[in-house]
Design a protein around this motif. Structure first.
Motif, PDB file in Angstrom:
ATOM      1  N   MET A  51     -38.046 -44.567  14.456  1.00 26.27           N
ATOM      2  CA  MET A  51     -37.210 -45.176  13.412  1.00 26.27           C
ATOM      3  C   MET A  51     -36.633 -44.102  12.510  1.00 26.27           C
ATOM      4  SD  MET A  51     -39.113 -48.494  11.985  1.00 26.27           S
ATOM      5  CE  MET A  51     -40.539 -47.563  11.488  1.00 26.27           C
ATOM      6  N   GLU A  57     -38.272 -47.567   4.685  1.00 27.52           N
ATOM      7  CA  GLU A  57     -39.679 -47.157   4.543  1.00 27.52           C
ATOM      8  C   GLU A  57     -39.968 -46.575   3.170  1.00 27.52           C
ATOM      9  OE1 GLU A  57     -41.573 -44.977   7.777  1.00 27.52           O
ATOM     10  OE2 GLU A  57     -42.068 -46.994   8.400  1.00 27.52           O
ATOM     11  N   TYR A 260     -43.081 -53.093  12.884  1.00 30.97           N
ATOM     12  CA  TYR A 260     -41.682 -52.830  13.237  1.00 30.97           C
ATOM     13  C   TYR A 260     -41.489 -52.920  14.740  1.00 30.97           C
ATOM     14  CZ  TYR A 260     -43.616 -48.035  13.584  1.00 30.97           C
ATOM     15  OH  TYR A 260     -44.386 -46.937  13.867  1.00 30.97           O
ATOM     16  N   ALA A 273     -46.722 -50.111  13.753  1.00 31.01           N
ATOM     17  CA  ALA A 273     -47.801 -49.261  14.228  1.00 31.01           C
ATOM     18  C   ALA A 273     -48.973 -49.460  13.278  1.00 31.01           C
ATOM     19  CB  ALA A 273     -47.368 -47.794  14.182  1.00 31.01           C
ATOM     20  N   ARG A 316     -50.529 -38.968  13.287  1.00 38.80           N
ATOM     21  CA  ARG A 316     -49.535 -38.446  12.346  1.00 38.80           C
ATOM     22  C   ARG A 316     -50.187 -37.333  11.525  1.00 38.80           C
ATOM     23  NH1 ARG A 316     -50.048 -44.027  11.526  1.00 38.80           N
ATOM     24  NH2 ARG A 316     -48.221 -45.321  12.002  1.00 38.80           N
ATOM     25  N   ARG A 342     -45.462 -39.925   8.312  1.00 40.21           N
ATOM     26  CA  ARG A 342     -44.761 -41.015   9.014  1.00 40.21           C
ATOM     27  C   ARG A 342     -43.316 -40.654   9.347  1.00 40.21           C
ATOM     28  NH1 ARG A 342     -47.006 -46.293   8.442  1.00 40.21           N
ATOM     29  NH2 ARG A 342     -44.920 -47.094   8.770  1.00 40.21           N
TER      30      ARG A 342
HETATM   31  N1  GLY Z   1     -42.610 -44.005  10.856  1.00 40.85           N
HETATM   32  C1  GLY Z   1     -43.367 -45.010  11.424  1.00 40.85           C
HETATM   33  C2  GLY Z   1     -44.798 -44.761  11.540  1.00 40.85           C
HETATM   34  O1  GLY Z   1     -45.286 -43.687  11.254  1.00 40.85           O
HETATM   35  O2  GLY Z   1     -45.483 -45.651  11.964  1.00 40.85           O
END
Ligand code: GLY
Length: 382
Positions: A51, A57, A260, A273, A316, A342
């Motif tokens: 995304m 966000e 999402y 997620a 992440r 993210r």
């Molecule tokens: N940017 C989406 C996530 O980290 O889930």
């Protein structure tokens, strides 16, 4: 310190989306670049949905990140055009807006607050009622209360993006070493190269750490040279449709929890997620899968008819303030490009351009100044 004859100017640890983009951009500026990764593009970049949503966000307290995100989103079109030309590969880039919808009245109140917050920062999103949301996305549940349209947000396919970046790197003469980086070689208080797991080493005048969640996993670095980067697990499901199902990326708030769905031109739909602080655990759990499919079905009941393709978990890289760490670190010769949390895919173009400028010219672009490692007490020396 002069670079030994034949040695690259820059050695980059990590060939995920960030490391490979920096490598490509640095190479196009005439630097000789080597990248070290045992399995390029296999970490968070392989799991990410892609995304490009700085607006959708937006999180309270992260306003500086919003500006960096918007700057990166706005250079995506030219970045991928150049990349697709350089690699001969498509990236699945789309800039057709993102719809964010609310499942119940409380979720709608949350979106109203978010819209006011966006407006206070000068960003306009379009408020829609339930019927207007369904006009844009006919498969949405009749119960969806309303939503926001962020017309300039979009998406890219991170798997295609990394494949294109690695091809462009090859075409630009970047050397890829498929080994694990065991540590940074430090001599006279200066980073001068990378020690490999197999005992070999790659020496270079500049060492870039782009190892994502593994950025603290290198021997040889003095304490405090790299801010703490923690792994934050995300589970993601991939589905496939053979009939039109979802036109654009759709985010949802379902009883306070976020979900999402990112559609691709080939019929893939990525559902994400979870966000879990579990250390280096990439186990896919029944609970994670259930949570994603449960919330996705609340918004799009027809989702249960789609073909199941894959479920995966990635890590992440979260810095102490969840914003990226960009620039020279406390150790001469060491440069950091980590902690994107993210936003790794979103921040790829700006990170690559900023780091290439720092590496080639030694200047820090203004947009990157708030994200220097020095904000954690790590003073720049290189
Ligand atoms: N940017 C989406 C996530 O980290 O889930």
């Amino acid at each position: 310190m002069p670079t030994p004859h034949g040695a690259p100017d820059v050695v980059i640890i990590g060939a995920g989306v960030i490391g490979s983009a920096i490598a490509w951009r640095a190479a196009t500026r005439g630097l000789r670049v080597t990248v070290i990764d045992p399995d390029p593009a296999s970490g968070a970049s392989h799991v990410a949905a892609g995304m490009l949503t700085p607006v959708s966000e937006l999180t309270y307290g992260e306003e500086p990140l919003l500006h960096l995100g918007i700057a990166s989103r706005d250079r995506y079109a030219s970045f991928v055009a150049e990349l697709e030309d350089a690699s001969g590969l498509e990236t699945g880039y789309r800039s057709d807006g993102i719809l964010e919808v609310a499942f119940d009245t409380d979720d709608l109140a949350f979106l109203d607050d978010l819209r006011r917050f966006q407006e206070s920062l000068g960003i306009t999103t379009e408020a829609l009622n339930g019927r207007e949301c369904r006009r844009l996305e006919p498969m949405l549940a009749p119960s969806v209360r309303g939503g926001l349209l962020a017309p300039r947000d979009g998406s890219v396919d991170p798997r295609r993006l990394t494949a294109a970046l690695l091809a462009a790197c090859r075409n630009e003469g970047v050397r890829l070493v498929r080994e694990r980086a065991a540590g940074v070689i430090v001599e006279h208080d200066t980073a001068v190269g990378v020690r490999l797991d197999d005992g070999g080493e790659v020496r270079a005048a500049k060492v870039v750490l782009a190892a994502g969640a593994w950025s603290n996993d290198l021997a040889g670095l003095p304490e405090g040279a790299v801010p703490e980067v923690r792994p934050v697990k995300g589970q993601v499901v991939r589905l496939r449709t053979r009939v039109p199902f979802l036109r654009r990326t759709t985010r949802g708030v379902v009883r306070g929890s976020s979900i999402y769905l990112v559609p691709r031109a080939d019929g893939e739909i990525v559902v994400g997620a979870t966000q879990e602080e579990m250390g280096f655990d990439t186990t896919v759990t029944a609970g994670g899968l259930w949570q994603l499919l449960r919330d996705a079905r609340e918004l799009l009941p027809g989702i249960t008819e789609l073909e199941f393709v894959e479920v995966s978990a990635g890590l992440r890289p979260g810095s102490p303030d969840n914003a990226p760490v960009l620039g020279a670190g406390a150790l001469d010769g060491l440069f950091l490009a980590s902690g994107h949390f993210r936003n790794g895919v979103l921040l790829t173009p700006i990170t690559a351009d900023v780091m290439a400028e720092i590496l080639a010219d030694g200047t820090v672009p203004e947009v990157a100044a708030p994200f220097a490692p020095g904000r954690f007490g790590v003073e720049a020396r290189a």
